[in-house]
Design a protein around this motif. Structure first.
Motif, short mmCIF file in Angstrom:
data_model
loop_
_atom_site.label_atom_id
_atom_site.label_comp_id
_atom_site.label_asym_id
_atom_site.label_seq_id
_atom_site.Cartn_x
_atom_site.Cartn_y
_atom_site.Cartn_z
N GLU A 1 0.85 -1.18 0.00
CA GLU A 1 0.00 0.00 0.00
C GLU A 1 0.89 1.23 0.00
N GLY A 2 0.73 2.08 -1.01
CA GLY A 2 1.51 3.31 -1.05
C GLY A 2 0.91 4.41 -0.21
N LEU A 3 -0.40 4.36 -0.01
CA LEU A 3 -1.08 5.39 0.78
C LEU A 3 -2.42 4.85 1.25
N ARG A 4 -2.71 5.08 2.51
CA ARG A 4 -4.04 4.80 3.06
C ARG A 4 -4.51 6.09 3.74
N HIS A 5 -5.60 6.64 3.22
CA HIS A 5 -6.07 7.95 3.68
C HIS A 5 -6.27 7.99 5.19
N SER A 6 -6.93 6.97 5.74
CA SER A 6 -7.24 6.98 7.16
C SER A 6 -5.97 6.94 8.02
N ALA A 7 -4.95 6.22 7.57
CA ALA A 7 -3.70 6.15 8.34
C ALA A 7 -2.96 7.49 8.31
N LEU A 8 -2.94 8.15 7.15
CA LEU A 8 -2.28 9.46 7.06
C LEU A 8 -3.05 10.50 7.88
N LEU A 9 -4.37 10.44 7.83
CA LEU A 9 -5.19 11.37 8.61
C LEU A 9 -4.93 11.19 10.10
N ALA A 10 -4.84 9.94 10.54
CA ALA A 10 -4.61 9.67 11.96
C ALA A 10 -3.23 10.18 12.41
N ALA A 11 -2.23 10.06 11.53
CA ALA A 11 -0.87 10.46 11.88
C ALA A 11 -0.68 11.97 11.83
N THR A 12 -1.32 12.64 10.85
CA THR A 12 -1.03 14.05 10.60
C THR A 12 -2.15 15.00 10.99
N GLY A 13 -3.38 14.50 11.03
CA GLY A 13 -4.53 15.37 11.24
C GLY A 13 -4.95 16.12 9.99
N HIS A 14 -4.31 15.81 8.84
CA HIS A 14 -4.60 16.52 7.59
C HIS A 14 -5.41 15.61 6.66
N ASP A 15 -6.40 16.20 6.05
CA ASP A 15 -7.29 15.47 5.15
C ASP A 15 -6.73 15.55 3.73
N PHE A 16 -5.78 14.68 3.41
CA PHE A 16 -5.08 14.75 2.12
C PHE A 16 -5.98 14.29 0.99
N ARG A 17 -6.18 15.18 0.01
CA ARG A 17 -6.99 14.87 -1.16
C ARG A 17 -6.19 15.20 -2.41
N VAL A 18 -6.16 14.31 -3.37
CA VAL A 18 -5.35 14.49 -4.58
C VAL A 18 -6.13 15.28 -5.63
N ARG A 19 -5.51 16.37 -6.12
CA ARG A 19 -6.11 17.17 -7.19
C ARG A 19 -5.20 17.28 -8.41
N GLN A 20 -3.96 16.84 -8.29
CA GLN A 20 -3.06 16.81 -9.46
C GLN A 20 -1.99 15.77 -9.20
N VAL A 21 -1.55 15.11 -10.28
CA VAL A 21 -0.47 14.11 -10.21
C VAL A 21 0.62 14.51 -11.20
N MET B 1 10.26 10.47 -10.34
CA MET B 1 9.60 10.81 -9.08
C MET B 1 8.13 11.12 -9.35
N ASN B 2 7.27 10.65 -8.48
CA ASN B 2 5.83 10.84 -8.58
C ASN B 2 5.36 11.78 -7.47
N TYR B 3 4.57 12.79 -7.85
CA TYR B 3 4.02 13.75 -6.90
C TYR B 3 2.50 13.63 -6.89
N LEU B 4 1.91 13.40 -5.73
CA LEU B 4 0.48 13.53 -5.53
C LEU B 4 0.27 14.88 -4.85
N CYS B 5 -0.53 15.76 -5.45
CA CYS B 5 -0.65 17.14 -4.99
C CYS B 5 -2.07 17.47 -4.56
N THR B 6 -2.18 18.26 -3.50
CA THR B 6 -3.49 18.62 -2.97
C THR B 6 -4.17 19.73 -3.75
N GLU B 7 -3.40 20.48 -4.56
CA GLU B 7 -3.97 21.56 -5.35
C GLU B 7 -3.41 21.50 -6.77
N GLU B 8 -4.17 22.01 -7.72
CA GLU B 8 -3.66 22.13 -9.08
C GLU B 8 -2.60 23.24 -9.14
#
Length: 202
Positions: A28-48, A130-137
């Protein structure tokens, strides 16, 4: 996966746990719930984004103005890179601090950077992707550049020869000059911009 904070406040290392079988491995490269629990940030992808670099190419240090900001999860999907993160948030308890990690396709180790943090890397092999998942365009004119070879930052690139850089990166200001010119976001601006989880319904 293991998610651990780096020496730069609010930046996290994400280390997937591979599950091998006779076909190869799964992770698993990313699990939203695990990242949210660790950081408190609601990471949402809007650009790759993807970058491909030859050996000894040095990109960065790059950040984004706030607003609009642009949080990132960065992973090496081919080759290998030495990645360095720098706190660019004026007023942050770790302003100007850095941390580094090796990223390669075999490990799948990723790094999460919210708004206000800068990132750069040097490719250790040819054809490093390198791959970037970005929260904003991407918004033109919002990139913040800081000299990756700023002697006051003294970032641990381990270079044995002059790196290959873009003209823009080579002309980037030092961290102190960027701060004096008002180019950097403040810690307070970034804290307000970090995406929070929506309140539960009901």
């Amino acid at each position: 996966m293991r998610i651990t904070e780096t020496a730069v406040r609010d930046a996290y290392r994400i280390e997937p746990e591979p599950i091998p079988d006779h076909r190869g491995t799964f992770r698993e490269g990313l699990r939203h719930s695990a990242l949210l629990a660790a950081t408190g940030h609601d990471f949402r992808v809007r650009q790759v984004n993807f970058t491909v670099s030859g050996r000894n190419v040095l990109r960065g240090i790059h950040g984004t103005t706030v607003p609009p900001g642009q949080g990132k999860i960065v992973t090496c999907v081919r080759g290998a890179a030495l990645t360095v993160l720098v706190d660019l948030r004026v007023g942050s308890p770790t302003f100007g601090h850095h941390d580094s990690l090796r990223q390669d396709a075999g490990s799948g180790t990723a790094v999460y950077l919210p708004d206000g943090l800068g990132l750069g890397y040097v490719a250790l092999t040819d054809d490093t992707c390198m791959n970037y998942l970005c929260t904003e365009e991407y918004v033109h004119g919002t990139i913040v550049d800081v000299d990756a070879l700023d002697p006051e930052l003294a970032l641990p690139w381990g270079l044995t020869e002059p790196p290959v850089r873009s003209a823009r990166d080579a002309a980037a200001p030092s961290l102190a000059a960027a701060a004096a010119a008002g180019l950097l976001p403040t810690y307070e601006e970034c804290l307000r911009a970090y995406p929070k989880a929506p309140a539960p319904r009901g």
